[in-house]
Design a protein around this motif. Sequence first.
Motif, short mmCIF file in Angstrom:
data_model
loop_
_atom_site.label_atom_id
_atom_site.label_comp_id
_atom_site.label_asym_id
_atom_site.label_seq_id
_atom_site.Cartn_x
_atom_site.Cartn_y
_atom_site.Cartn_z
N LEU A 92 -9.11 -18.72 44.70
CA LEU A 92 -8.63 -18.21 44.15
C LEU A 92 -8.20 -19.53 43.44
N VAL A 93 -8.67 -20.84 44.23
CA VAL A 93 -8.31 -22.16 42.91
C VAL A 93 -9.35 -22.07 42.00
N GLN A 94 -10.51 -21.79 42.04
CA GLN A 94 -11.16 -22.01 41.66
C GLN A 94 -11.26 -20.63 40.21
N LEU A 110 -7.50 -11.83 42.92
CA LEU A 110 -7.69 -13.06 43.71
C LEU A 110 -6.07 -13.02 44.86
N GLN A 111 -5.16 -14.04 44.28
CA GLN A 111 -4.00 -14.10 45.00
C GLN A 111 -3.34 -12.20 45.77
N ALA A 112 -3.80 -11.61 45.45
CA ALA A 112 -3.16 -10.76 45.81
C ALA A 112 -3.91 -9.66 47.42
N VAL A 127 1.90 -10.97 64.64
CA VAL A 127 2.95 -12.20 64.74
C VAL A 127 4.18 -10.85 63.16
N SER A 128 4.72 -10.92 63.73
CA SER A 128 6.13 -9.87 63.13
C SER A 128 6.30 -9.88 61.71
N VAL A 129 5.88 -11.60 61.19
CA VAL A 129 6.32 -12.05 59.65
C VAL A 129 5.22 -11.81 59.33
N GLN A 130 6.04 -11.50 57.21
CA GLN A 130 4.79 -10.57 56.83
C GLN A 130 4.76 -11.39 55.40
N ALA A 131 2.86 -11.60 54.88
CA ALA A 131 3.54 -12.78 53.75
C ALA A 131 4.29 -11.72 52.38
N ALA A 132 5.14 -12.55 51.52
CA ALA A 132 5.72 -11.26 50.32
C ALA A 132 4.80 -11.40 48.93
N ALA A 133 4.70 -10.08 48.34
CA ALA A 133 3.60 -10.26 47.60
C ALA A 133 3.88 -11.29 46.72
N THR A 134 4.51 -12.15 46.51
CA THR A 134 3.93 -13.27 45.57
C THR A 134 4.71 -14.56 45.86
N GLY A 135 4.59 -15.26 45.42
CA GLY A 135 4.54 -16.98 45.79
C GLY A 135 3.66 -17.68 45.67
N GLU A 139 1.11 -22.21 50.65
CA GLU A 139 1.79 -21.85 51.54
C GLU A 139 1.44 -21.06 52.57
N VAL A 140 1.13 -19.83 51.78
CA VAL A 140 0.76 -18.41 52.94
C VAL A 140 -0.27 -19.09 53.76
N VAL A 141 -1.18 -19.77 53.19
CA VAL A 141 -2.79 -20.15 53.59
C VAL A 141 -1.98 -21.14 54.77
N LYS A 142 -1.30 -21.96 54.83
CA LYS A 142 -0.96 -22.60 55.42
C LYS A 142 0.30 -21.95 56.71
N ARG A 143 0.72 -21.03 56.42
CA ARG A 143 1.09 -20.18 56.88
C ARG A 143 0.52 -19.63 58.26
N VAL A 144 -0.75 -18.83 57.51
CA VAL A 144 -1.44 -18.18 58.85
C VAL A 144 -2.48 -19.43 59.87
N ASP A 145 -2.52 -21.60 59.06
CA ASP A 145 -3.33 -21.61 59.44
C ASP A 145 -2.56 -21.93 61.11
N ASP A 146 -0.74 -22.36 60.41
CA ASP A 146 -0.02 -22.84 62.13
C ASP A 146 0.94 -21.52 62.95
N GLU A 147 0.77 -20.33 62.30
CA GLU A 147 0.40 -18.99 63.38
C GLU A 147 -0.84 -19.05 64.13
#
Length: 245
Positions: A92-94, A110-112, A127-135, A139-147
Amino acid sequence: LPIFLILVSAFFIPQIPRGIDLKGGLLVTVHSDEAVDVNAVKAALAGVSPELQVRTFDNALGKGVEIELPTDEALANGETQVAELHDLYDDLVQAQVSAGGNESQAVNDLQAKVFGKANEIFTTLGVSVQAAATGDAGEVVKRVDDEFLKARSAYRDKVVTAVSSVVSIKSSTSKEVGSSLSKFFFSKTQEILALAFLLTAAIIFIRFRSVVSSFAVVFGAFADVAITAGVMGILGIPLSLASLM
């Protein structure tokens, strides 16, 4: 005699248990002021993992127990999925760099995929939380690493808590190796051993310039390794990176 010992060792070498470094899993070492009941520890951990090894020790440093557990299935699956998520995020970054910060179909796709993989990992980890479809994908990847780190820590705490119900814990340490890292260690170990024997044989042949002398030296080194490995299989001594060194 050496040939006979090598043949006997060949039967026991496949029975060498692999240590945590080469098979993955969790090793918890508990120090206690009291003698440890192995059966009580196994019973306390029956709900955590049915496949575990418990070894007590009593030396100058004190008494205690070593508990070796296989890699938790959910954590193993989560580790694989986290690696896939990071690969998707790198793509995605590339894609974002190539698009110059502009919107493109490749970036959106790729973001989807990043958000979809993140939700898959959250489900795997319970984990009960879910990633939003946009954003922000970062931050989502960081949240996954933390969880994922929280899930690993919770697994270790669960083991220590179960042990503390039957053992008076003075202190405890843990060592964890993921399944993907252990597979990498094991494959590289096999490659290094094969390469080491080939280079040893080549150097010895260059030095002695004699097939018979070179074979005798290489055979002696091979016999030392093979017979030692056979004894490890007989005694059930785990094969680890430390023992290979």
